[in-house]
Design an enzyme around this catalytic site. Structure first.
Site, PDB file in Angstrom:
ATOM      1  N   PHE A   1      -6.217  -2.206  -6.919  1.00  0.00           N
ATOM      2  CA  PHE A   1      -5.410  -3.285  -6.294  1.00  0.00           C
ATOM      3  C   PHE A   1      -4.763  -2.884  -4.976  1.00  0.00           C
ATOM      4  O   PHE A   1      -4.873  -1.750  -4.558  1.00  0.00           O
ATOM      5  CB  PHE A   1      -4.456  -3.942  -7.283  1.00  0.00           C
ATOM      6  CG  PHE A   1      -3.408  -3.099  -7.962  1.00  0.00           C
ATOM      7  CD1 PHE A   1      -3.067  -1.836  -7.528  1.00  0.00           C
ATOM      8  CD2 PHE A   1      -2.725  -3.631  -9.068  1.00  0.00           C
ATOM      9  CE1 PHE A   1      -2.083  -1.108  -8.166  1.00  0.00           C
ATOM     10  CE2 PHE A   1      -1.739  -2.906  -9.714  1.00  0.00           C
ATOM     11  CZ  PHE A   1      -1.421  -1.648  -9.265  1.00  0.00           C
ATOM     12  N   GLU A   2      -4.220  -3.877  -4.305  1.00  0.00           N
ATOM     13  CA  GLU A   2      -3.701  -3.747  -2.924  1.00  0.00           C
ATOM     14  C   GLU A   2      -4.800  -3.283  -1.965  1.00  0.00           C
ATOM     15  O   GLU A   2      -4.571  -2.488  -1.055  1.00  0.00           O
ATOM     16  CB  GLU A   2      -2.509  -2.777  -2.853  1.00  0.00           C
ATOM     17  CG  GLU A   2      -1.311  -3.169  -3.686  1.00  0.00           C
ATOM     18  CD  GLU A   2      -0.617  -4.437  -3.215  1.00  0.00           C
ATOM     19  OE1 GLU A   2      -0.746  -4.808  -2.035  1.00  0.00           O
ATOM     20  OE2 GLU A   2       0.052  -5.071  -4.050  1.00  0.00           O
ATOM     21  N   GLY A   3      -5.998  -3.843  -2.161  1.00  0.00           N
ATOM     22  CA  GLY A   3      -7.149  -3.404  -1.377  1.00  0.00           C
ATOM     23  C   GLY A   3      -7.744  -2.206  -2.071  1.00  0.00           C
ATOM     24  O   GLY A   3      -7.060  -1.208  -2.275  1.00  0.00           O
TER      25      GLY A   3
ATOM     26  N   ARG B   1       0.820  -1.218   0.000  1.00  0.00           N
ATOM     27  CA  ARG B   1       0.000   0.000   0.000  1.00  0.00           C
ATOM     28  C   ARG B   1       0.850   1.261   0.000  1.00  0.00           C
ATOM     29  O   ARG B   1       0.633   2.160  -0.800  1.00  0.00           O
ATOM     30  CB  ARG B   1      -0.940  -0.022   1.212  1.00  0.00           C
ATOM     31  CG  ARG B   1      -2.111  -0.914   0.954  1.00  0.00           C
ATOM     32  CD  ARG B   1      -2.931  -1.212   2.165  1.00  0.00           C
ATOM     33  NE  ARG B   1      -3.925  -2.208   1.764  1.00  0.00           N
ATOM     34  CZ  ARG B   1      -4.546  -3.028   2.583  1.00  0.00           C
ATOM     35  NH1 ARG B   1      -4.288  -2.982   3.877  1.00  0.00           N
ATOM     36  NH2 ARG B   1      -5.415  -3.891   2.113  1.00  0.00           N
TER      37      ARG B   1
END
Lengths: 594, 257
Positions: free
Chosen positions: A404-406, A266
């Site tokens: 992406f990445e949450g 993140r």
């Protein structure tokens, strides 16, 4: 000598504490080595990657492999790998700077990031001695390339809902993995995959899976909207035979690796977004200076200036926030003993302390990037819609960052959730602060900030924190345990907190710069700070109002709105004039300058 | 082999030049190794890697030039020397710089000295040849190839686009032309190592030089930017008339014939 523990800024504490400029890391603190490494990365991107970017976009991934190995020769793959395993074991600022400078390469930077970040780091941080010795030296040079396989067709945000299974074979020598991992970056050429599977359908566990193991294959190349110069395929595991010694970390503790790697992924995206934003911005300013309409460069029009200054002040905020965050990791890691510094779990824990900040950077910075590329296309007009112009690719490449990445929504929801957890665990005295604030608000006297530089902005930051606590306290009182269903209010809170973190980051950075270089040399920084703080504060006020109106009613509502009015009372600055002034320097320098 | 590189810190090629108070504005400008000097550094490293020896990078300037020296060390040079004249001299020219460098090199017995063909700022191309002259060694400018075999040196020199091959011997000073090589960029290990390499700082005193010894031989009268380019003119009408008009314009307006 390590400093006393009190001096380390706790994760999330910025919301209740007053932070001093010397406590924050800023880009002005980069060392000569940092700058040289950044420059090498820039030159690598410009001389090696950009000339073949079209081939990469057309999925000629043999170039990706060649370029990654070249990056390995230059040392650009080994910053996070400790020296004893063939890397350089440099600080996190260095790897952040490399990620920032790589971003201009679009999809290729995703290949690089996936290899050095989510691909290699699980082994760096959680591998045992044999695994580190076996894989890391080759990952640091690019002899082996890595990928990370968590997502499945049925489990995205719900990562632990993975269906991929692992079963120990009869001899006890191998785990047999079955399942499909979807959208795996670098899958077209990666040699090593970090794969999550549930042993006996229950124990969520990470494995190091080599491409050559029997039963491992990949699907067809995905056709994506953007980042086309990165390879994305499905990883197919059909009775894949993974030696038992390739279990990564503890059995059943895969989620620990996954969550820690997500934190890292993140903030790294936050850094990459800054790099992407700066590069898209530069392309746009250059174009605005060249392009003439009505016999006038379009950069001379005030509306263009308004856009450029707005974007630059947002980039300044994103940049200030993310390097401040990376500086926090560094400070925290300095507290570790030499022994602990070698223990990846300790390093992961040092980063996890700042999980809130990681999430804030992720969603704030990727949205700044999206804003920059969006206005970048707009300033390019019709040409921005044409493939020949780099901004067109930047626009498409940007979009995935919010997913992406949450997703940014998940990351927003994580912010209040983590605050509440920290409060109940006694890590942050949030509830006490909220309590004492309630009393304070009753007898709040309007405050007049002075007119010295940053006085107003500091006042806005201080009051924004009170606004956040007030509205959060109100919501918590009303909904208690049920608050997690009130997603709109949670997201309002996350946005308020995000703006506070960014505002405070620019104020502290500018203050530090003024102390060091003087006001005269910090003018542009001061302008960005004034512009950003004013606009961010306006949004905070509006988010808080929405929350209060949704939560309170009757007399309480009237009282709360009156308190909000008191807390948000200030003399707004002339943003239009400030933006024209900031834009003049940008247009002259033809790029984002501070 | 004892190899020296003369290096200058210059404006980044992308900087826009502005003038204030009769001086070129340096505020906020980015600085780099003079691009031609970068070829010299690269060539020096290659010669050392092939023939052994040591590469020392020398610059005359101020404290700020340390950064460019450190970059040369990160590329692979072994040592760096900054001759800091910041406190001693306000006005310098090519004579000053050459005299200082030649004095420094006087007792160093260099085998090979490399410099850039010109610096992209003042563009005089004088310092290299002047140093060679002061040291009493041969020099060849604008080289595009360098081969060393024992004491024998074969050099290809760029002559306005043509090539001239010259044979000579060491010691020798050459200045690098574009095309000599492809300068490397510093690798991470190179950058980390550069931190530990020696970077010596000298002042005029250390060279037994007085300010008078190196006083500039030239004086800058005025610094000005080239006139802004005005819009071109498109001639119209019959071809004959156009030619006549062109000739008359060249005569009377541009005054070039």
């Amino acid at each position: 000598m390590s400093k006393s523990v009190e001096q380390v800024v706790k994760g999330g504490s910025f919301l209740i504490d007053e932070i001093r400029p010397e406590q924050v890391y800023t880009p002005e603190d980069f060392t000569e080595e940092h700058e040289m490494i950044a420059k090498t990365t820039e030159e690598y991107v410009e001389n090696e990657v950009l000339p073949v970017i079209e081939k990469l976009e057309n999925h000629e991934f043999d170039h990706s492999v060649r370029l990654l190995k070249k990056a390995g020769e230059l040392g650009l793959l080994g910053t996070d790998v400790p020296e004893e395993y063939g890397g350089f074991g440099l600080d996190k600022i260095t790897s952040a700077l490399i990620a920032e400078k790589m971003a201009r390469a679009g999809g290729f930077s995703i290949s690089h990031g996936a290899h050095v970040g989510i691909g290699s780091l699980p082994i760096v941080l959680f591998g045992n001695e044999e695994q580190k010795k076996k894989y890391l030296p080759k990952l640091a040079t690019g002899e082996l390339l890595a990928a990370y396989a968590l997502t499945e067709p049925g489990s995205g945000s719900d990562a632990l809902g993975a269906k991929t299974t692992a079963k120990l074979n009869a001899d006890g020598t191998h785990y047999i993995l079955n399942g499909e991992k979807q959208w795996i970056t670098n899958a077209g050429f990666a040699d090593v995959f970090v794969v999550y599977a549930k042993i006996d359908g229950e124990k969520f566990t990470a494995f190091i899976v080599e491409r050559e193991y029997p039963g491992v294959s990949v699907g067809a190349e995905e056709k994506k909207m953007g980042i086309k110069s990165s390879s994305t395929r499905t990883l197919i595991l059909e009775d894949a035979q993974v030696p038992v010694e390739n279990v990564l970390g503890e059995i059943g503790k895969g989620h620990k690796i996954a969550f820690n790697i997500l934190n890292i992924g993140r903030y790294k995206l936050g850094v990459g977004a800054v790099g992407g934003a700066k590069s898209a911005f530069e392309i746009t300013v250059k174009y605005a200076n060249e392009r003439k309409q009505f016999h006038t460069p379009i950069s001379s029009f005030n509306l263009t200036k308004e856009k450029l200054a707005t974007l630059a002040s947002e980039i300044y905020a994103a940049e200030s926030a993310v390097y401040r965050t990376v500086g926090l990791f560094e400070e925290k890691m300095k507290q570790l003993t030499e022994e602990e510094q070698k223990d990846g779990k300790e390093i992961a824990a040092a980063i996890a302390e700042y999980a809130i900040e990681c999430s804030l950077n992720k969603f704030f910075n990727t949205e700044v990037l999206d804003h920059v590329v969006d206005e970048g296309v707009q300033i390019h007009g019709g040409y921005g819609f044409m493939e020949e112009y780099e901004i067109e690719r930047a626009y498409r490449d940007s979009r995935i960052n919010r997913i992406f990445e949450g997703t940014n929504e998940i990351n927003r929801l994580l912010v209040p959730g983590t605050f509440v957890r920290k409060a109940f665990k006694g890590e942050l005295p949030l509830l006490e602060k909220a309590q004492s604030l309630q009393e304070e608000i009753m007898m709040l006297m309007p405050e007049e900030p002075g007119d010295e530089p940053l006085a107003q902005e500091k006042y806005l930051v201080r009051n924004a924190k009170k606004v956040a606590l007030m509205s959060a306290g109100l919501a918590l009182q009303k909904y208690g345990q049920e608050l997690d269903k009130e997603q709109e209010i949670l997201v309002n809170f996350a946005d308020i907190v995000s703006h506070i973190y960014a505002m405070e980051s620019v104020v502290l950075r500018t203050e530090k710069a003024i102390e060091r270089d003087g006001l005269e040399n910090s003018k542009q920084k001061l302008l960005y700070t004034e512009i950003f703080c004013q606009e961010a504060f306006n949004r905070i006020e509006s988010d808080a109002k929405e929350t209060i109106v949704a939560v309170a009613d009757g007399d309480n509502l009237r009282m709360m709105l009156s308190a909000l009015r008191k807390l948000t009372r200030h003399n707004p600055i002339n943003v239009i004039a400030k933006k024209r002034e900031a834009a003049a320097t940008i247009i002259e320098k033809e790029k984002y300058v501070v | 082999m004892n190899i020296y590189v003369l290096l200058k810190r210059t404006f980044d090629t992308e900087e826009r030049i502005t003038i204030s108070g009769g001086r070129i504005n340096e505020d906020g400008a980015e600085f780099i190794i003079n691009p031609y000097d970068e070829y010299a550094v690269e060539e020096a490293i290659q010669v050392r890697d092939e023939h052994g020896g040591e590469v020392t990078v020398v610059t005359v300037g101020g404290e700020d030039a340390e950064k460019q020296l450190r970059t040369a060390l990160a590329m692979g040079a072994d040592k760096a020397v900054l001759i800091n004249i910041e406190d001693d001299l306000d006005v310098t020219d090519q004579y000053t710089t050459a005299k200082i460098i030649a004095t420094y090199l006087g007792d160093k017995e260099p085998d090979l000295i490399l410099a850039g063909n010109v610096a992209i700022d003042n563009g005089t191309g004088q310092v290299g040849p002047r140093v060679a002259d002061l040291l009493g060694i041969p020099y060849i400018t604008t080289i595009t190839d360098l081969k060393i075999d024992g004491d024998k040196v074969t050099v290809v020199k760029d002559v306005e686009g043509d090539e001239e091959t010259i044979e000579t011997t060491l010691p020798l000073l050459v200045t690098a032309q574009q095309g000599l090589n492809e300068p490397r960029y510093p690798s991470l290990p190179g950058i980390m190592k550069a931190k530990k390499k020696p970077l010596d700082e000298l002042e005029l005193d250390d060279l037994d030089l007085d300010e008078d010894d190196v006083e500039a031989k030239t004086k800058t009268i005025e610094v000005f930017l080239p006139p802004a380019k005005s819009a071109g003119k498109v001639l119209e009408g019959e071809l004959d008339d156009q030619v006549k008009e062109l000739v008359s314009l060249l005569h009377n307006e541009a005054k070039v014939i």
